[in-house]
Motif scaffolding. Sequence first.
Motif, PDB file in Angstrom:
ATOM      1  N   TYR A  60       0.840  -1.290   0.250  1.00  0.00           N
ATOM      2  CA  TYR A  60       0.079  -0.014   0.031  1.00  0.00           C
ATOM      3  C   TYR A  60       0.981   1.191   0.007  1.00  0.00           C
ATOM      4  N   LEU A  61       1.781   1.199   0.933  1.00  0.00           N
ATOM      5  CA  LEU A  61       2.675   2.383   1.041  1.00  0.00           C
ATOM      6  C   LEU A  61       3.435   2.734  -0.610  1.00  0.00           C
ATOM      7  N   GLN A  62       3.818   1.579  -1.087  1.00  0.00           N
ATOM      8  CA  GLN A  62       4.747   1.680  -2.479  1.00  0.00           C
ATOM      9  C   GLN A  62       3.517   2.314  -3.567  1.00  0.00           C
ATOM     10  N   GLN A  63       2.123   1.845  -3.314  1.00  0.00           N
ATOM     11  CA  GLN A  63       1.314   2.355  -4.421  1.00  0.00           C
ATOM     12  C   GLN A  63       0.587   3.508  -4.120  1.00  0.00           C
ATOM     13  N   ASP A  64       0.698   3.837  -2.981  1.00  0.00           N
ATOM     14  CA  ASP A  64      -0.095   5.012  -2.555  1.00  0.00           C
ATOM     15  C   ASP A  64       0.174   5.728  -1.043  1.00  0.00           C
ATOM     16  N   GLY A  65      -0.093   4.910   0.011  1.00  0.00           N
ATOM     17  CA  GLY A  65       0.144   5.455   0.962  1.00  0.00           C
ATOM     18  C   GLY A  65      -0.396   6.595   1.658  1.00  0.00           C
ATOM     19  N   SER A  66      -1.082   7.488   1.072  1.00  0.00           N
ATOM     20  CA  SER A  66      -1.535   8.637   1.381  1.00  0.00           C
ATOM     21  C   SER A  66      -2.436   8.626   2.651  1.00  0.00           C
ATOM     22  N   ARG A  67      -2.963   7.579   2.981  1.00  0.00           N
ATOM     23  CA  ARG A  67      -3.662   7.587   4.235  1.00  0.00           C
ATOM     24  C   ARG A  67      -3.197   7.275   5.585  1.00  0.00           C
ATOM     25  N   LEU A  68      -1.664   6.988   5.454  1.00  0.00           N
ATOM     26  CA  LEU A  68      -0.912   6.779   6.637  1.00  0.00           C
ATOM     27  C   LEU A  68      -0.776   7.882   7.292  1.00  0.00           C
ATOM     28  N   SER A  69      -0.561   8.086   8.366  1.00  0.00           N
ATOM     29  CA  SER A  69       0.001   9.307   9.174  1.00  0.00           C
ATOM     30  C   SER A  69       1.382   9.285   8.907  1.00  0.00           C
ATOM     31  N   PRO A  70       1.896  10.552   9.213  1.00  0.00           N
ATOM     32  CA  PRO A  70       3.420  10.649   8.944  1.00  0.00           C
ATOM     33  C   PRO A  70       4.367   9.698   9.691  1.00  0.00           C
ATOM     34  N   LEU A  71       4.070   9.282  11.054  1.00  0.00           N
ATOM     35  CA  LEU A  71       4.572   8.438  11.846  1.00  0.00           C
ATOM     36  C   LEU A  71       4.683   7.102  11.492  1.00  0.00           C
ATOM     37  N   ALA A  72       3.321   6.565  11.077  1.00  0.00           N
ATOM     38  CA  ALA A  72       3.083   5.330  10.493  1.00  0.00           C
ATOM     39  C   ALA A  72       3.816   5.253   9.226  1.00  0.00           C
ATOM     40  N   ARG A  73       3.624   5.996   8.247  1.00  0.00           N
ATOM     41  CA  ARG A  73       4.250   6.161   7.083  1.00  0.00           C
ATOM     42  C   ARG A  73       5.845   6.051   7.177  1.00  0.00           C
ATOM     43  N   GLU A  74       6.468   6.576   8.091  1.00  0.00           N
ATOM     44  CA  GLU A  74       7.946   6.388   8.172  1.00  0.00           C
ATOM     45  C   GLU A  74       8.222   4.986   8.706  1.00  0.00           C
ATOM     46  N   ALA A  75       7.530   4.520   9.935  1.00  0.00           N
ATOM     47  CA  ALA A  75       7.572   3.202  10.411  1.00  0.00           C
ATOM     48  C   ALA A  75       7.292   2.012   9.130  1.00  0.00           C
ATOM     49  N   VAL A  76       6.346   2.194   8.336  1.00  0.00           N
ATOM     50  CA  VAL A  76       6.219   1.299   7.004  1.00  0.00           C
ATOM     51  C   VAL A  76       7.178   1.378   6.295  1.00  0.00           C
ATOM     52  N   GLU A  77       7.922   2.510   6.075  1.00  0.00           N
ATOM     53  CA  GLU A  77       9.008   2.992   5.196  1.00  0.00           C
ATOM     54  C   GLU A  77      10.259   2.034   5.611  1.00  0.00           C
ATOM     55  N   ARG A  78      10.352   1.958   6.904  1.00  0.00           N
ATOM     56  CA  ARG A  78      11.521   1.289   7.543  1.00  0.00           C
ATOM     57  C   ARG A  78      11.011  -0.539   7.131  1.00  0.00           C
ATOM     58  N   LEU A  79       9.960  -0.855   7.349  1.00  0.00           N
ATOM     59  CA  LEU A  79       9.550  -2.192   7.060  1.00  0.00           C
ATOM     60  C   LEU A  79      10.067  -2.632   5.705  1.00  0.00           C
ATOM     61  N   ALA A  80       9.788  -1.576   4.679  1.00  0.00           N
ATOM     62  CA  ALA A  80       9.974  -1.571   3.239  1.00  0.00           C
ATOM     63  C   ALA A  80      11.399  -1.875   2.897  1.00  0.00           C
ATOM     64  N   ARG A  81      12.204  -1.035   3.742  1.00  0.00           N
ATOM     65  CA  ARG A  81      13.697  -1.067   3.594  1.00  0.00           C
ATOM     66  C   ARG A  81      14.317  -2.475   4.039  1.00  0.00           C
ATOM     67  N   GLU A  82      13.820  -3.006   5.047  1.00  0.00           N
ATOM     68  CA  GLU A  82      14.002  -4.214   5.590  1.00  0.00           C
ATOM     69  C   GLU A  82      13.530  -5.479   4.573  1.00  0.00           C
ATOM     70  N   GLN A  83      12.654  -5.235   3.892  1.00  0.00           N
ATOM     71  CA  GLN A  83      12.219  -6.312   2.840  1.00  0.00           C
ATOM     72  C   GLN A  83      13.025  -6.363   2.112  1.00  0.00           C
ATOM     73  N   VAL A  84      13.539  -5.148   1.480  1.00  0.00           N
ATOM     74  CA  VAL A  84      14.288  -5.126   0.280  1.00  0.00           C
ATOM     75  C   VAL A  84      15.785  -5.744   0.584  1.00  0.00           C
ATOM     76  N   ALA A  85      16.105  -5.134   1.990  1.00  0.00           N
ATOM     77  CA  ALA A  85      17.528  -5.908   2.118  1.00  0.00           C
ATOM     78  C   ALA A  85      17.617  -7.409   2.307  1.00  0.00           C
ATOM     79  N   ARG A  86      16.294  -7.925   2.920  1.00  0.00           N
ATOM     80  CA  ARG A  86      16.475  -9.387   2.919  1.00  0.00           C
ATOM     81  C   ARG A  86      16.531 -10.010   1.549  1.00  0.00           C
ATOM     82  N   VAL A  87      15.831  -9.427   0.550  1.00  0.00           N
ATOM     83  CA  VAL A  87      15.830  -9.827  -0.774  1.00  0.00           C
ATOM     84  C   VAL A  87      17.082  -9.733  -1.374  1.00  0.00           C
ATOM     85  N   GLY A  88      17.671  -8.610  -1.241  1.00  0.00           N
ATOM     86  CA  GLY A  88      18.796  -8.185  -2.098  1.00  0.00           C
ATOM     87  C   GLY A  88      19.856  -8.785  -1.393  1.00  0.00           C
TER      88      GLY A  88
END
Length: 78
Positions: free
Chosen positions: A50-78
């Motif tokens: 959702y964050l990567q497609q839109d993310g507009s309904r996430l609060s700024p704090l929630a967005r930043e936390a989800v961005e960290r999750l996204a970075r971790e997912q990329v790091a695990r795959v890469g």
Amino acid sequence: MSRSQLDSLIHMANQIAANNAHYGDATVERVHSHLKKFWARSMKRQIVDYLQQDGSRLSPLAREAVERLAREQVARVG
């Protein structure tokens, strides 16, 4: 994923962020830690998608936390 499932995930992420906002600078880390520890892998994948497609309904704090999750997912795959 149904729209209602996504709505629930967005609502929960925003609630977790709001409930931890009083921690100041540590808030994003606390929200990220909560999502990482307590959300199922499928839930984390859905909120990151959702964050990567839109993310507009996430609060700024929630967005930043989800961005960290996204970075971790990329790091695990890469």
